[in-house]
Design an enzyme around this catalytic site. Structure first.
Site, PDB file in Angstrom:
ATOM      1  N   HIS A 186      -1.003   2.733  15.855  1.00  0.00           N
ATOM      2  CA  HIS A 186       0.209   3.182  15.174  1.00  0.00           C
ATOM      3  C   HIS A 186       1.395   3.200  16.130  1.00  0.00           C
ATOM      4  O   HIS A 186       2.373   3.915  15.911  1.00  0.00           O
ATOM      5  CB  HIS A 186       0.005   4.572  14.557  1.00  0.00           C
ATOM      6  CG  HIS A 186      -0.974   4.579  13.434  1.00  0.00           C
ATOM      7  ND1 HIS A 186      -2.328   4.626  13.635  1.00  0.00           N
ATOM      8  CD2 HIS A 186      -0.793   4.519  12.092  1.00  0.00           C
ATOM      9  CE1 HIS A 186      -2.953   4.606  12.472  1.00  0.00           C
ATOM     10  NE2 HIS A 186      -2.048   4.547  11.513  1.00  0.00           N
ATOM     11  N   ASP A 221       1.115  -2.878  13.338  1.00  0.00           N
ATOM     12  CA  ASP A 221      -0.200  -3.234  13.883  1.00  0.00           C
ATOM     13  C   ASP A 221      -1.039  -4.001  12.862  1.00  0.00           C
ATOM     14  O   ASP A 221      -1.842  -4.867  13.217  1.00  0.00           O
ATOM     15  CB  ASP A 221      -0.958  -1.975  14.297  1.00  0.00           C
ATOM     16  CG  ASP A 221      -0.232  -1.212  15.396  1.00  0.00           C
ATOM     17  OD1 ASP A 221      -0.478  -1.496  16.567  1.00  0.00           O
ATOM     18  OD2 ASP A 221       0.599  -0.336  15.064  1.00  0.00           O
ATOM     19  N   GLN A 262       2.114  -1.750   5.799  1.00  0.00           N
ATOM     20  CA  GLN A 262       2.405  -0.359   6.121  1.00  0.00           C
ATOM     21  C   GLN A 262       2.779  -0.130   7.582  1.00  0.00           C
ATOM     22  O   GLN A 262       3.718   0.598   7.883  1.00  0.00           O
ATOM     23  CB  GLN A 262       1.213   0.507   5.733  1.00  0.00           C
ATOM     24  CG  GLN A 262       1.551   1.973   5.650  1.00  0.00           C
ATOM     25  CD  GLN A 262       0.515   2.735   4.844  1.00  0.00           C
ATOM     26  OE1 GLN A 262      -0.351   3.389   5.411  1.00  0.00           O
ATOM     27  NE2 GLN A 262       0.598   2.656   3.530  1.00  0.00           N
ATOM     28  N   GLU A 311       0.843  -1.198   0.000  1.00  0.00           N
ATOM     29  CA  GLU A 311       0.000   0.000   0.000  1.00  0.00           C
ATOM     30  C   GLU A 311       0.882   1.253   0.000  1.00  0.00           C
ATOM     31  O   GLU A 311       1.733   1.420   0.883  1.00  0.00           O
ATOM     32  CB  GLU A 311      -0.902  -0.019   1.229  1.00  0.00           C
ATOM     33  CG  GLU A 311      -1.837  -1.225   1.255  1.00  0.00           C
ATOM     34  CD  GLU A 311      -2.379  -1.519   2.645  1.00  0.00           C
ATOM     35  OE1 GLU A 311      -2.344  -0.604   3.496  1.00  0.00           O
ATOM     36  OE2 GLU A 311      -2.816  -2.665   2.880  1.00  0.00           O
TER      37      GLU A 311
END
Length: 805
Positions: A594, A552, A549, A496
């Protein structure tokens, strides 16, 4: 009447056949299918009589799999599941003795070449690697990626297997890889049960293949049930091809060709597969073949009978429309064969299958018998009555297993604990030899261990000069990737936001423009398929970097990472490998999703994948340089808050290497050993300055990789000097810190050097709240490190270090 052949470019051609040749092919097909059915029936009996542990078979799917095998060519790939035995037999990728050897869990790789006795029956794989771990010529063989039991898990890698054909076809820089593709004309065949199309990975993969427009042919075996659960609970409208009609190709040419055919209709199946695979192979259009009206005569597995959940009408229909009966009926009505001829084929098939079973059982027992006889002889030589009784019990038992033999010997050794005779020594020597063989049979090949293993690569220090620039850490990664993409045409990256913007932290900035969209590209939001895509590409000789990305969100793909990638070498006993590099970023930043650092989850679920936790981008680059020159899978977790921190650009940015499993002493000290990694390492370094002002000198060790962990025992060596241990990490209590403790205190025997209680400093047992205050109060801070180290010194020297609180 035609026969499908393949030309020198791996494209389908048709050839007219005489009636006799046509008849011969069909009669042989029926013979293969009937033998497969008899193997299923006999296999179930072997389980129920106790010779085998569990059975799951492909009965009811035979005729459709004959049709699929006809269009499966050398160089093609399969990514299927445990109903495909007839296909494997018809395609020449499985023999009947191998079928039964796997059922009995024969650990001889020559008997069960797919898994060496490690996989449950009907979990198939072909050999892709030579004995030394090097690649075979995969264009001259029919190839099957190794099956896994999660029934949708094969879909992710299927996308990558198909995408590889497109890349080989469209990227001339890959033409030198002659052993992996012939002009990209290979089709990736996938199979899945209708119930498993309910899984998210199925929809992810179907969508991804449609977007990518790759030569993927997915067959859906539809018998209207998922174990005991009927289709009305599984699928909207109870028809998967009906609800996927939106994927059908339109005037723009994008999408799938969708076919629907009945599983008992032999001529219809042959015609459908011929048409579907021709489109798939020649036009690189994904196809879906929904095979309906299938049956499952023995139910889901040997765990129970399908009469418990199918009503009488359904069972009566299944008896009438059993594909074998329908094919037999069609052959007689079409004058292709007579009743007498088929009776003879069936009688001979039953004899053949029974002989194969007997042969496999005899071979399975032959090695065991020599072990049994040796063990009994050695135990009887002790002349101890209680031991002779153990040997007698084993001799008179029915079909003793290797477990029974070894358990008897271990029991005997315990009973001989006060004995010092020669007979005991002989028994101990025998057990030691068996121990090595047992490791090879059941515990070896977590990694392939070829000469190209990254563990065989020596480290190479980064080089600096007066002209070396101080830059953002992200620029070092960017330069590293640039150098590796230029060096090796097999390297590609996807994920992504990886393509157009060069990932959210700019590690690939500008590289798509330089190397093209075929090598650096964006994907949709589909973590499971991103990982699966990487596995498939790696199986076909490419060197993919799959980006997730944020750490998590790695949890969305953990099933594929754990079930498929991490077990691949082990479950094939080193005969398949997928050197995929998974790149992600994590540890402390802001907010619940995050700032994750679920290292305990990762370490415990990814045995079979190297796990790298670099403290900065220079170390990360050195790890990528190592991994891209090796041939084993790895996960690299970059520090999310380190991309804009300043580092010095190495002059040899694409060449220097960090050795896996090599810890590093970051700061020497004499009072306490502090082990940390990733982002918390910088916290510890900062705390060290204040601690020094308090008269405390800490030694900081960075393990750098968790799997493998500190192969030189540097942590224990440090502990032998300081006698105190603190582990600092930002995982939850008992996560990565517990792993480090076990490695240092138990595996490295570091417990011997302790003069006080070892401690851990971790995050709180919940996710991190948003904001800087949330970070401070939930993850280790400089203050936390200073205070816990000070408290440890207070325990030993209370006068010198009085309590703070």
């Amino acid at each position: 009447m035609i026969e499908i052949r393949v030309n020198e470019n791996n494209l389908q051609e048709q050839e007219e056949l005489s009636f006799e040749a046509f008849k011969s092919i069909i009669v042989n097909d029926y013979k293969i299918a009937f033998e497969s059915r008899q193997a299923s029936l006999l296999g179930r009996k072997e389980v129920l009589t106790g010779k085998a542990k569990f059975g799951i078979f492909g009965d009811g799917k035979e005729v459709a799999q004959l049709a699929m095998a006809k269009v499966f060519m050398a160089g093609d790939w399969r990514s299927g599941y445990y109903r495909d035995q007839t296909f494997m037999l018809a395609a020449g990728m499985l023999t009947m003795p191998e079928f039964f050897a796997q059922l009995y869990a024969n650990t001889d790789p020559d008997a069960d070449p797919g898994s060496g006795g490690r996989q449950m029956n009907c979990h198939f794989a072909s050999r892709l690697l030579n004995e030394d771990g090097s690649w075979m010529d995969l264009t001259s063989t029919k190839n099957s990626s190794s099956d896994i039991s999660p029934t949708g898990g094969q879909m992710g890698r299927l996308v990558g297997l198909a995408l590889a054909s497109k890349l080989y076809k469209n990227n001339p820089d890959l033409n030198y890889l002659k052993n992996f593709s012939v002009n990209g004309n290979e089709v990736a065949f996938g199979t899945i049960g209708n119930a498993s199309t309910s899984e998210g990975i199925f929809f992810e993969a179907i969508n991804a293949a449609g977007v990518l427009q790759v030569p993927m042919a997915i067959s859906i075996w539809d018998d209207a049930y998922g174990i005991s659960v009927p289709a009305e609970y599984q699928t909207t409208k109870q028809d998967i091809s009906e609800i996927l009609k939106g994927f059908q190709r339109d005037d723009k040419g994008e999408g799938y060709e969708i076919f629907k055919v009945r599983g008992w209709d032999y001529p219809g199946l042959c015609e459908t597969y011929e048409k579907a695979i021709k489109v798939c192979r020649e036009q690189h259009i994904p196809v879906m073949i929904h095979v309906t009206e299938m049956t499952q005569p023995q139910g889901h597995s040997t765990s129970g009978s399908h009469e418990r959940y199918k009503n009488k009408d359904r069972i009566a229909w299944e008896n009438e429309y059993d594909c074998m009966l329908q094919m037999r009926k069609w052959m007689i009505e079409s004058a292709i064969s007579s009743e007498d001829e088929l009776n003879e084929i069936e009688a001979n098939a039953k004899i053949y299958i029974r002989n194969c079973q007997k042969k496999a059982w005899a071979e399975f027992n032959s090695g065991m018998k020599s072990e049994l006889d040796s063990a009994i002889s050695l135990v009887e030589r002790t002349q101890k009555p209680e031991l002779i009784q153990l040997a007698t019990q084993l001799k008179t038992s029915i079909d003793p297993s290797r477990k029974d033999v070894i358990a008897m010997v271990r029991n005997a050794i315990r009973l001989l604990r006060h004995d010092h005779s020669e007979s005991k020594k002989a028994l101990l020597d025998w057990y030691s030899q068996q121990h090595d063989q047992i490791f090879d049979r059941y515990n070896s090949k977590l990694f392939t261990g070829s000469k190209e293993s990254p563990l065989n690569l020596e480290g190479l220090k980064p080089e600096y000069s007066e002209s070396s620039k101080v830059v953002d850490g992200r620029e070092i990664l960017n330069a590293c990737f640039d150098a590796n993409f230029a060096r090796d045409a097999r390297v590609l990256a996807f994920g992504e936001d990886v393509g157009a913007i060069g990932d959210v932290n700019q590690g690939f900035a500008g590289l798509q423009a330089k190397f093209g969209k075929k090598r650096i590209t964006d994907t949709g939001i589909r973590e499971m398929t991103i990982i699966g895509q990487g596995i498939g590409l790696a199986l076909r000789g490419l060197r993919p970097i799959a980006e997730i990305q944020y750490l998590d969100y790695l949890l969305f793909a953990l099933n594929i990472l754990s079930d498929d990638l991490a077990t691949l070498s082990y479950r094939t006993k080193g005969r398949q490998k997928a050197p995929l590099i998974v790149r992600t970023r994590g540890h402390r930043l802001e907010g619940i999703w995050h700032s994750g650092s679920p290292m305990g989850v990762i370490i415990n679920s990814l045995r079979g994948v190297h796990v790298c936790v670099p403290r900065n981008m220079t170390q990360a680059a050195g790890m990528y340089n190592t991994l891209l020159r090796g041939d084993e899978p790895a996960l690299v977790i970059e520090c999310l808050n380190g991309y804009r921190l300043k580092e010095t650009m190495p002059d040899n940015v694409g060449e220097f290497r960090v050795e896996l499993g090599k810890a590093e002493i970051i700061r020497e000290g004499k009072d306490i050993t502090v082990i940390s990694y990733g982002s918390t390492l910088r916290i510890v370094e900062e705390a060290a300055e204040e601690l020094e002002s308090l008269g405390i000198d800490i030694e900081i060790v960075d393990p750098q990789t968790f799997l493998p962990f500190d192969l030189d025992n540097l942590c224990a060596k440090s502990l032998s000097k300081t006698n105190k241990l603190l582990v600092v990490g930002e995982d939850v209590p008992g996560g990565s810190s517990a792993f480090i403790m076990q490695q240092v205190l138990e595996r490295q025997n570091g417990y011997r050097f302790l003069d006080g209680q070892p401690h851990t400093l971790t995050a709180k047992p919940h996710r991190t709240p948003y904001g800087s205050d949330g970070d401070y109060f939930t993850k280790p801070s400089v203050d936390d490190v200073v205070e816990i180290v000070y408290a440890m010194m207070n325990d030993s020297f209370p006068d010198k270090f009085p309590k703070l609180f």
